[in-house]
Design a protein around this motif. Structure first.
Motif, PDB file in Angstrom:
ATOM      1  N   GLY A  36      40.496  36.264  16.457  1.00  0.00           N
ATOM      2  CA  GLY A  36      39.468  35.211  16.246  1.00  0.00           C
ATOM      3  C   GLY A  36      40.480  34.351  15.572  1.00  0.00           C
ATOM      4  O   GLY A  36      39.716  33.312  15.104  1.00  0.00           O
ATOM      5  N   TYR A  37      41.509  34.043  15.697  1.00  0.00           N
ATOM      6  CA  TYR A  37      42.442  33.113  15.029  1.00  0.00           C
ATOM      7  C   TYR A  37      42.402  31.857  15.754  1.00  0.00           C
ATOM      8  O   TYR A  37      42.583  30.787  15.310  1.00  0.00           O
ATOM      9  CB  TYR A  37      43.960  33.481  14.718  1.00  0.00           C
ATOM     10  N   ILE A  38      42.328  32.070  17.084  1.00  0.00           N
ATOM     11  CA  ILE A  38      42.023  30.955  18.003  1.00  0.00           C
ATOM     12  C   ILE A  38      40.976  31.305  19.089  1.00  0.00           C
ATOM     13  O   ILE A  38      40.725  32.403  19.347  1.00  0.00           O
ATOM     14  CB  ILE A  38      43.344  30.762  18.914  1.00  0.00           C
ATOM     15  N   ASP A  39      40.278  30.106  19.415  1.00  0.00           N
ATOM     16  CA  ASP A  39      39.062  30.538  20.330  1.00  0.00           C
ATOM     17  C   ASP A  39      39.293  30.560  21.639  1.00  0.00           C
ATOM     18  O   ASP A  39      40.148  29.582  22.443  1.00  0.00           O
ATOM     19  CB  ASP A  39      38.010  29.263  20.172  1.00  0.00           C
ATOM     20  N   ALA A  40      39.123  31.634  22.460  1.00  0.00           N
ATOM     21  CA  ALA A  40      39.483  31.773  23.833  1.00  0.00           C
ATOM     22  C   ALA A  40      38.960  30.716  24.825  1.00  0.00           C
ATOM     23  O   ALA A  40      39.612  30.027  25.455  1.00  0.00           O
ATOM     24  CB  ALA A  40      38.863  33.000  24.365  1.00  0.00           C
ATOM     25  N   ALA A  41      37.766  30.293  24.386  1.00  0.00           N
ATOM     26  CA  ALA A  41      37.036  29.036  25.140  1.00  0.00           C
ATOM     27  C   ALA A  41      37.787  27.889  24.907  1.00  0.00           C
ATOM     28  O   ALA A  41      37.750  27.087  26.013  1.00  0.00           O
ATOM     29  CB  ALA A  41      35.518  29.124  24.869  1.00  0.00           C
ATOM     30  N   GLU A  42      38.237  27.742  24.082  1.00  0.00           N
ATOM     31  CA  GLU A  42      39.113  26.618  23.767  1.00  0.00           C
ATOM     32  C   GLU A  42      40.374  26.440  24.527  1.00  0.00           C
ATOM     33  O   GLU A  42      40.741  25.412  25.031  1.00  0.00           O
ATOM     34  CB  GLU A  42      39.311  26.413  22.075  1.00  0.00           C
ATOM     35  N   VAL A  43      41.036  27.525  24.499  1.00  0.00           N
ATOM     36  CA  VAL A  43      42.381  27.852  25.125  1.00  0.00           C
ATOM     37  C   VAL A  43      42.059  27.432  26.626  1.00  0.00           C
ATOM     38  O   VAL A  43      42.793  26.590  27.354  1.00  0.00           O
ATOM     39  CB  VAL A  43      42.964  29.052  25.151  1.00  0.00           C
ATOM     40  N   VAL A  44      40.981  28.021  27.381  1.00  0.00           N
ATOM     41  CA  VAL A  44      40.820  27.991  28.752  1.00  0.00           C
ATOM     42  C   VAL A  44      40.386  26.446  29.083  1.00  0.00           C
ATOM     43  O   VAL A  44      40.633  25.957  30.060  1.00  0.00           O
ATOM     44  CB  VAL A  44      39.635  28.773  29.022  1.00  0.00           C
ATOM     45  N   ALA A  45      39.692  25.897  28.134  1.00  0.00           N
ATOM     46  CA  ALA A  45      39.066  24.486  28.278  1.00  0.00           C
ATOM     47  C   ALA A  45      40.183  23.395  28.102  1.00  0.00           C
ATOM     48  O   ALA A  45      40.566  22.526  29.121  1.00  0.00           O
ATOM     49  CB  ALA A  45      37.964  24.112  27.326  1.00  0.00           C
ATOM     50  N   PHE A  46      41.101  23.753  27.433  1.00  0.00           N
ATOM     51  CA  PHE A  46      42.224  22.801  27.242  1.00  0.00           C
ATOM     52  C   PHE A  46      43.403  22.907  28.574  1.00  0.00           C
ATOM     53  O   PHE A  46      43.681  21.976  29.137  1.00  0.00           O
ATOM     54  CB  PHE A  46      43.057  23.354  26.058  1.00  0.00           C
ATOM     55  N   LEU A  47      43.592  24.339  28.912  1.00  0.00           N
ATOM     56  CA  LEU A  47      44.389  24.460  30.012  1.00  0.00           C
ATOM     57  C   LEU A  47      43.880  23.621  31.258  1.00  0.00           C
ATOM     58  O   LEU A  47      44.576  23.042  32.239  1.00  0.00           O
ATOM     59  CB  LEU A  47      44.969  25.805  30.148  1.00  0.00           C
ATOM     60  N   ALA A  48      42.462  23.827  31.527  1.00  0.00           N
ATOM     61  CA  ALA A  48      41.733  23.323  32.792  1.00  0.00           C
ATOM     62  C   ALA A  48      41.755  21.672  32.568  1.00  0.00           C
ATOM     63  O   ALA A  48      42.055  21.058  33.498  1.00  0.00           O
ATOM     64  CB  ALA A  48      40.065  23.777  32.668  1.00  0.00           C
ATOM     65  N   ALA A  49      41.827  21.249  31.461  1.00  0.00           N
ATOM     66  CA  ALA A  49      41.674  19.528  31.492  1.00  0.00           C
ATOM     67  C   ALA A  49      43.041  19.089  31.029  1.00  0.00           C
ATOM     68  O   ALA A  49      43.079  17.882  31.477  1.00  0.00           O
ATOM     69  CB  ALA A  49      40.661  19.343  30.133  1.00  0.00           C
ATOM     70  N   GLU A  50      43.962  19.667  30.469  1.00  0.00           N
ATOM     71  CA  GLU A  50      45.015  18.835  30.091  1.00  0.00           C
ATOM     72  C   GLU A  50      46.389  19.386  30.477  1.00  0.00           C
ATOM     73  O   GLU A  50      47.506  18.669  30.354  1.00  0.00           O
ATOM     74  CB  GLU A  50      45.085  18.713  28.576  1.00  0.00           C
ATOM     75  N   LYS A  51      46.426  20.594  31.005  1.00  0.00           N
ATOM     76  CA  LYS A  51      47.722  21.059  31.596  1.00  0.00           C
ATOM     77  C   LYS A  51      48.202  20.259  32.730  1.00  0.00           C
ATOM     78  O   LYS A  51      47.504  19.969  33.798  1.00  0.00           O
ATOM     79  CB  LYS A  51      47.421  22.608  31.790  1.00  0.00           C
ATOM     80  N   PRO A  52      49.368  19.705  32.687  1.00  0.00           N
ATOM     81  CA  PRO A  52      49.675  18.890  33.903  1.00  0.00           C
ATOM     82  C   PRO A  52      49.977  19.785  35.146  1.00  0.00           C
ATOM     83  O   PRO A  52      50.082  21.030  34.969  1.00  0.00           O
ATOM     84  CB  PRO A  52      51.137  18.622  33.453  1.00  0.00           C
ATOM     85  N   GLU A  53      49.611  19.130  36.116  1.00  0.00           N
ATOM     86  CA  GLU A  53      49.309  19.941  37.535  1.00  0.00           C
ATOM     87  C   GLU A  53      50.631  20.884  37.795  1.00  0.00           C
ATOM     88  O   GLU A  53      50.439  21.902  38.224  1.00  0.00           O
ATOM     89  CB  GLU A  53      49.339  18.762  38.732  1.00  0.00           C
ATOM     90  N   MET A  54      51.837  20.432  37.598  1.00  0.00           N
ATOM     91  CA  MET A  54      53.092  21.203  37.806  1.00  0.00           C
ATOM     92  C   MET A  54      53.495  22.273  36.743  1.00  0.00           C
ATOM     93  O   MET A  54      54.621  22.813  36.756  1.00  0.00           O
ATOM     94  CB  MET A  54      54.093  20.508  38.460  1.00  0.00           C
ATOM     95  N   THR A  55      53.004  22.291  35.688  1.00  0.00           N
ATOM     96  CA  THR A  55      53.291  22.812  34.605  1.00  0.00           C
ATOM     97  C   THR A  55      53.018  24.371  34.398  1.00  0.00           C
ATOM     98  O   THR A  55      51.942  24.613  34.513  1.00  0.00           O
ATOM     99  CB  THR A  55      53.019  22.308  33.078  1.00  0.00           C
ATOM    100  N   HIS A  56      53.801  25.344  34.249  1.00  0.00           N
ATOM    101  CA  HIS A  56      53.208  26.919  34.223  1.00  0.00           C
ATOM    102  C   HIS A  56      53.249  27.242  32.715  1.00  0.00           C
ATOM    103  O   HIS A  56      53.983  26.800  32.104  1.00  0.00           O
ATOM    104  CB  HIS A  56      54.515  27.607  34.843  1.00  0.00           C
ATOM    105  N   VAL A  57      52.267  27.861  32.475  1.00  0.00           N
ATOM    106  CA  VAL A  57      51.996  28.322  31.157  1.00  0.00           C
ATOM    107  C   VAL A  57      51.755  30.024  31.297  1.00  0.00           C
ATOM    108  O   VAL A  57      50.990  30.521  31.850  1.00  0.00           O
ATOM    109  CB  VAL A  57      50.512  27.804  30.615  1.00  0.00           C
TER     110      VAL A  57
END
Length: 202
Positions: free
Chosen positions: A141-162
């Motif tokens: 519970g230190y980081i919110d899973a929904a926030e992580v998923v939303a960030f990756l969907a919205a802000e991860k550059p198209e060719m960046t692997h995470v």
């Protein structure tokens, strides 16, 4: 050529033709969200294998460690001493929760690691960003899973692997990922009284 060899060659030729037909349809490229989870050993090890592949191909990459503290590890020492120009390395945790025994401090450090991770992921120059043990930080519970998923969907550059590692990955994270591997524990020397050893665990 013997009859068995001839039969084998024909079988392999047929298999190759089928395989080539399948491969011809796989032409897309994209930055992947990759999850390594499960109780078995090898989650971070496999992720660092990909980091070293990026380094070998001169692809800029970065690592953020969410839980592990300042102890020396082979991967970190090698990257910092030899490949710091190609891989940024940030150890943001202070150790496992049973070592720190300070939940508020753990949350603070995990949030700082997540902020650093977002900064690195947003930078399109980085082709791969490894979030080592982030799944554990999410589970506690230190980081919110929904926030992580939303960030990756919205802000991860198209060719960046995470790459996200750690046991007990959240269902939301697994659902959002492109590639998920679960390491299954079959046998571990720890159960036989063998401690973590240099070159194997760190």
């Amino acid at each position: 050529m013997t009859e068995d060899s001839d039969r084998h060659a024909k079988k392999m030729a047929k298999k190759k033709a089928a395989r080539d037909k399948i491969m011809a349809t796989k032409t897309g490229e994209k930055g992947l969200v990759i999850v390594h989870t499960g109780k078995g050993k090898g989650k971070s090890t496999a992720a660092f294998g990909m980091i070293f592949r990026c380094i070998a191909h001169d692809m800029p990459c970065a690592v953020v460690q969410f839980i592990k503290g300042g102890m020396s590890t082979g991967e970190r020492d090698l990257i910092l001493s030899t490949f710091a120009d190609r891989c940024r390395f940030h150890t943001m945790g202070e150790g496992f929760t049973w070592e720190t025994q300070d939940r508020e401090r753990d949350i603070e450090m995990a949030q700082a690691a997540w902020e650093k991770a977002k900064e690195l992921i947003r930078d399109p120059d980085f082709r791969m960003v490894l979030l080592d043990e982030i799944n554990i930080a999410i589970r506690y519970g230190y980081i919110d899973a929904a926030e992580v998923v939303a960030f990756l969907a919205a802000e991860k550059p198209e060719m960046t692997h995470v790459v996200l590692t750690g046991r007990n990955a959240a269902e939301e994270v697994i659902e959002a990922a492109d590639l998920v591997t679960e390491m299954e524990l079959v046998k571990h020397p720890f159960r036989s009284g063998i401690k973590a050893q240099i070159g194997v665990e760190f």
